[in-house]
Scaffold this motif. Structure first.
Motif, PDB file in Angstrom:
ATOM      1  N   SER A   1       0.954  -1.074   0.198  1.00  0.00           N
ATOM      2  CA  SER A   1       0.168   0.056  -0.029  1.00  0.00           C
ATOM      3  C   SER A   1       0.898   1.214   0.046  1.00  0.00           C
ATOM      4  O   SER A   1       2.153   1.270   0.486  1.00  0.00           O
ATOM      5  N   ALA A   2       0.428   2.431  -0.601  1.00  0.00           N
ATOM      6  CA  ALA A   2       1.117   3.857  -0.505  1.00  0.00           C
ATOM      7  C   ALA A   2      -0.001   4.482  -0.319  1.00  0.00           C
ATOM      8  O   ALA A   2      -1.282   4.557  -0.305  1.00  0.00           O
TER       9      ALA A   2
ATOM     10  N   ASP B   1       6.893  13.706   2.833  1.00  0.00           N
ATOM     11  CA  ASP B   1       6.401  12.379   4.077  1.00  0.00           C
ATOM     12  C   ASP B   1       5.307  11.296   3.413  1.00  0.00           C
ATOM     13  O   ASP B   1       5.008  10.481   4.353  1.00  0.00           O
ATOM     14  N   GLN B   2       4.948  11.355   2.237  1.00  0.00           N
ATOM     15  CA  GLN B   2       3.962  10.170   1.855  1.00  0.00           C
ATOM     16  C   GLN B   2       4.913   9.500   0.789  1.00  0.00           C
ATOM     17  O   GLN B   2       6.036   9.657   0.196  1.00  0.00           O
ATOM     18  N   ARG B   3       4.310   8.202   0.647  1.00  0.00           N
ATOM     19  CA  ARG B   3       4.884   7.134  -0.140  1.00  0.00           C
ATOM     20  C   ARG B   3       4.191   7.098  -1.357  1.00  0.00           C
ATOM     21  O   ARG B   3       3.075   7.172  -1.517  1.00  0.00           O
ATOM     22  N   ILE B   4       4.983   7.110  -2.359  1.00  0.00           N
ATOM     23  CA  ILE B   4       4.529   6.952  -3.911  1.00  0.00           C
ATOM     24  C   ILE B   4       5.055   5.769  -4.385  1.00  0.00           C
ATOM     25  O   ILE B   4       6.317   5.162  -4.294  1.00  0.00           O
ATOM     26  N   VAL B   5       4.038   5.018  -5.067  1.00  0.00           N
ATOM     27  CA  VAL B   5       4.345   3.905  -5.820  1.00  0.00           C
ATOM     28  C   VAL B   5       4.209   4.068  -7.343  1.00  0.00           C
ATOM     29  O   VAL B   5       3.097   4.489  -7.832  1.00  0.00           O
TER      30      VAL B   5
ATOM     31  N   GLU C   1      13.706   9.239  -2.652  1.00  0.00           N
ATOM     32  CA  GLU C   1      13.643   8.201  -1.668  1.00  0.00           C
ATOM     33  C   GLU C   1      12.222   7.623  -1.330  1.00  0.00           C
ATOM     34  O   GLU C   1      12.103   6.492  -0.998  1.00  0.00           O
ATOM     35  N   ASN C   2      11.261   8.522  -1.578  1.00  0.00           N
ATOM     36  CA  ASN C   2      10.076   7.980  -1.328  1.00  0.00           C
ATOM     37  C   ASN C   2       9.148   7.763  -2.467  1.00  0.00           C
ATOM     38  O   ASN C   2       7.910   7.492  -2.315  1.00  0.00           O
ATOM     39  N   VAL C   3       9.816   7.408  -3.564  1.00  0.00           N
ATOM     40  CA  VAL C   3       9.339   6.651  -4.643  1.00  0.00           C
ATOM     41  C   VAL C   3       9.916   5.142  -4.838  1.00  0.00           C
ATOM     42  O   VAL C   3      11.012   4.954  -4.789  1.00  0.00           O
ATOM     43  N   THR C   4       9.063   4.542  -4.922  1.00  0.00           N
ATOM     44  CA  THR C   4       9.258   3.046  -4.964  1.00  0.00           C
ATOM     45  C   THR C   4       8.720   2.605  -6.529  1.00  0.00           C
ATOM     46  O   THR C   4       7.603   2.845  -6.860  1.00  0.00           O
TER      47      THR C   4
END
Length: 438
Positions: free
Chosen positions: A33-34, A58-62, A202-205
């Motif tokens: 989840s992201a 501060d949020q995660r991005i896929v 870094e906060n992008v996968t």
């Protein structure tokens, strides 16, 4: 919702074939989840993911890519970062529209250049400009001369080149006149796409080799891939023409295929016979009958010729073989001093157009935004579309969003088979009426 048509990599892309082997990022291997999903790692998706990371640290991005970064349409184009509209009108409204496009395109080029320099992306990025070329006196009169008048009105720099001077620049007497403009960037598009994908915040996968096989748009977004599901509350759709598979922009997009070939490297003796030292890129005054060409810094010649309707978004091996033979014949006509030079790589790329040239941009639902349909100017239009979609989605004030919205929305197309008949008839008409530019 089941996704019935997926991107397919036929392993023919010449731009990536001349690069060192790259290790792709892992595929989705478990449920995850992201905060955000960005679908599609082309220019639009890469720009959107990078901008989301900047706006929401501060949020995660896929970022989900069906295949390998650099092997999709973004890595298969001719490698032009174009800063000027192809066709400029003479009215004040049309000139203002041109200014809006130039603001957007130059923002995108500056964004890409900053990334190339910051991360040391080796993609042969050079601000070499481009030649807009005519073969016939009619092409010069109908297109180049009006183009020059509008460049004057826009106060844009250019150089008119013809005859022996043009022959010295391009190494071919096939072209009679050209308008050179300095703002275009040339690059290896596969190397650029790879480099952007390998240097995300870094906060992008990034998940590669993760085709989405089904989608659910309830309580957010859930995509199923062969290795697991990805869920997020918000989505930026950047899958270009494949966004139709997810229920967006029905009967709005035309799918075309463009074919390209890249020669082997010229030997020292062939470089001497050719007689041109500097790299160049050219676009034709008519995209249907003419040829887009480049001479690269590593002494290869690119030919992109052949634009056809391709609603199934697939190209057969037999068709590519025929294209390779045709490109070799065209090469020999333009460069008779290089008879032994073969086309080392031939490939095809799917192009997404709208009937009126408008992008698929904006908010589609309370939690879904889009940056699709680049209308064959993917490097710049994809990049600024992705950036502005991310700004719109996160509420970042950006006056260029209004410029983007001024480009309009894709018009509705006729139903098939009437669409198919109409498009094919239009193509034949364009080829016939512009045969003087072949």
């Amino acid at each position: 919702m089941k996704i019935n048509r997926l991107p397919k990599d036929d392993k023919t892309n010449g731009w990536s074939a001349i690069l060192p082997e790259r290790q792709p990022k892992p595929s989705v291997q478990r449920d995850t989840s992201a905060d955000w999903i960005v679908l599609g790692a082309g220019y639009a998706g890469l720009a959107a993911a990078r901008r989301l990371a900047e706006n929401c640290p501060d949020q995660r991005i896929v970022l989900i890519e069906a295949g390998h970064a650099g092997e999709n349409a973004s890595g298969r184009n001719s490698g032009f970062g174009i800063d000027l509209p192809h066709n400029v009108g003479s009215s004040l409204d049309e000139l203002e529209g041109s200014h809006r496009f130039m603001r957007l395109a130059r923002m995108a080029i500056d964004h890409l250049e900053e990334s190339v320099q910051r991360h040391g992306i080796e993609c042969d990025w050079t601000r070499d400009g481009k030649y807009h070329t005519a073969v016939s006196p009619r092409g010069t009169k109908d297109v180049l001369e009006p183009f020059v008048k509008e460049l004057d009105a826009l106060k844009e720099p250019f150089t008119w080149i013809e005859g022996d001077a043009l022959r010295a620049k391009l190494g071919s007497d096939h072209f009679t006149a050209a308008v050179y403009t300095p703002g275009c960037v040339l690059m290896n598009p596969a190397a650029l796409t790879r480099g952007l994908a390998d240097n995300l915040p870094e906060n992008v996968t990034l998940f590669e080799n993760s085709p989405v096989t089904s989608a659910v748009f309830e309580n957010g977004v859930q995509f199923t891939t062969p290795g697991g599901t990805v869920r997020a509350s918000r989505l930026i759709m950047a899958a270009n023409g494949f966004s139709e598979q997810f229920g967006f922009f029905p009967r709005r997009f035309l799918h075309l295929v463009a074919h390209a070939s890249l020669s082997r490297r010229l030997t020292k003796a062939e470089q001497s016979a050719y007689g041109v030292d500097a790299a160049w890129g050219l676009t034709p005054v008519n995209a249907f009958a003419g040829i887009t060409m480049r001479y690269t810094n590593d002494n290869r010649i690119l030919i992109r010729q052949g634009l056809s309707y391709c609603p199934g978004q697939r190209v057969s091996v037999a068709e590519q073989a025929a294209v390779k033979r045709r490109h070799k014949a065209l090469f020999d006509q333009r460069f008779p001093m290089l008879p032994e030079v073969e086309m080392e790589h031939t490939w095809s790329g799917i192009v997404c157009l709208s009937r009126n040239g408008a992008p698929g941009f904006g908010q589609l639902a309370p939690n879904i935004w889009s940056a699709v349909c680049q209308n064959a100017v993917g490097v710049t239009k994809g990049t600024f579309g992705g950036i502005l979609a991310a700004d719109m989605a996160t509420g970042r004030d950006n006056p260029l969003i209004a410029d983007m919205q001024s480009l309009g929305e894709p018009e509705l197309l006729p139903h098939r088979p009437f669409l198919d008949l109409g498009v094919r008839a239009r193509f034949q008409w364009e080829l016939w009426t512009n045969r003087h530019e072949a």
